[in-house]
Design a protein around this motif. Structure first.
Motif, PDB file in Angstrom:
ATOM      1  N   ASN A  42       0.816  -1.218   0.000  1.00 12.71           N
ATOM      2  CA  ASN A  42       0.000   0.000   0.000  1.00 12.71           C
ATOM      3  C   ASN A  42       0.849   1.267   0.000  1.00 12.71           C
ATOM      4  N   ASP A  66       0.630  -6.725  -4.312  1.00 10.42           N
ATOM      5  CA  ASP A  66      -0.623  -6.160  -3.821  1.00 10.42           C
ATOM      6  C   ASP A  66      -1.546  -7.318  -3.442  1.00 10.42           C
ATOM      7  N   ARG A  68      -4.856  -8.830  -0.795  1.00  9.53           N
ATOM      8  CA  ARG A  68      -5.995  -8.542   0.080  1.00  9.53           C
ATOM      9  C   ARG A  68      -6.146  -9.711   1.042  1.00  9.53           C
ATOM     10  N   THR A  70      -8.632 -11.634   3.259  1.00  2.92           N
ATOM     11  CA  THR A  70     -10.076 -11.796   3.366  1.00  2.92           C
ATOM     12  C   THR A  70     -10.400 -12.880   4.389  1.00  2.92           C
ATOM     13  N   GLY A  77      -4.577  -8.517  -4.871  1.00  2.00           N
ATOM     14  CA  GLY A  77      -5.325  -7.287  -4.657  1.00  2.00           C
ATOM     15  C   GLY A  77      -5.774  -6.610  -5.934  1.00  2.00           C
TER      16      GLY A  77
END
Length: 180
Positions: A42, A66, A68, A70, A77
């Motif tokens: 990020n 990148d 994510r 979950t 990402g």
């Protein structure tokens, strides 16, 4: 070797721990042969944009992915492209991508990991430089994995490896078979 940080003092303190020189990111990227952008995903694009002028045309290795996190696991990402490709759009410098599939624990281990470091990039000279660095870092094989567009697969593979590591409590990596 230099270690940089947005906070020059923090960069200097971390550098002392590692026995190298340190300072602010902008200070340490000037005049080097290769910039390794080793930030959290990020912060990679923001850091790249902030340092674009200081980096100039100095080659950059992006090691971030990148991702994510979950409820069902770790997933890529980005739906299209890769972090490294997006970084390349911000910089005048050639960008290579790699080392995402080698854990920090394995990179810092005194024993070389039994895995390969995969490197992508469009500039053959930069890719050669990064392949040599990666081979020294892992004490093993660094493999040319094609153009920078293939960093999409490398960054996605990071999510796969992290899920495997979590499931089995290991530090898995990739080893390609059939290579000399």
């Amino acid at each position: 070797m230099y270690i940089g940080s947005r906070d020059a003092q923090r960069g200097k303190e971390r550098a002392i721990e590692l026995g190298v020189q340190g300072g602010s990111n902008e200070e340490v990227v000037r005049g080097v042969d290769l910039v390794v952008l080793a930030t959290k995903s990020n912060g990679a694009l923001e850091t790249g944009a902030e340092l674009a002028d200081a980096i100039g045309e100095t080659p950059v290795l992006c090691v971030a992915s990148d991702l994510r996190f979950t409820d069902i696991g770790i997933v890529p990402g980005l739906e299209q492209g890769s972090l490294a490709e997006n970084l390349a759009k911000l910089l005048r410098a050639p960008v290579a991508s790699g080392l995402q599939t080698v854990s920090a624990i394995d990179l810092s281990s005194p024993e070389p990991p039994d895995q390969d470091a995969l490197i992508c990039g469009d500039d053959p000279g930069v890719k050669k430089l990064v392949l040599e660095l990666a081979a020294r870092l892992i004490g093993g094989r660094a493999v040319d994995a094609g153009p920078l567009a293939n960093s999409r697969a490398l960054e996605g593979m990071t999510a796969v490896i992290l899920n495997v590591n979590k499931e089995f409590g290991v530090h898995a990596g990739l080893r390609l078979t059939g290579l000399p």
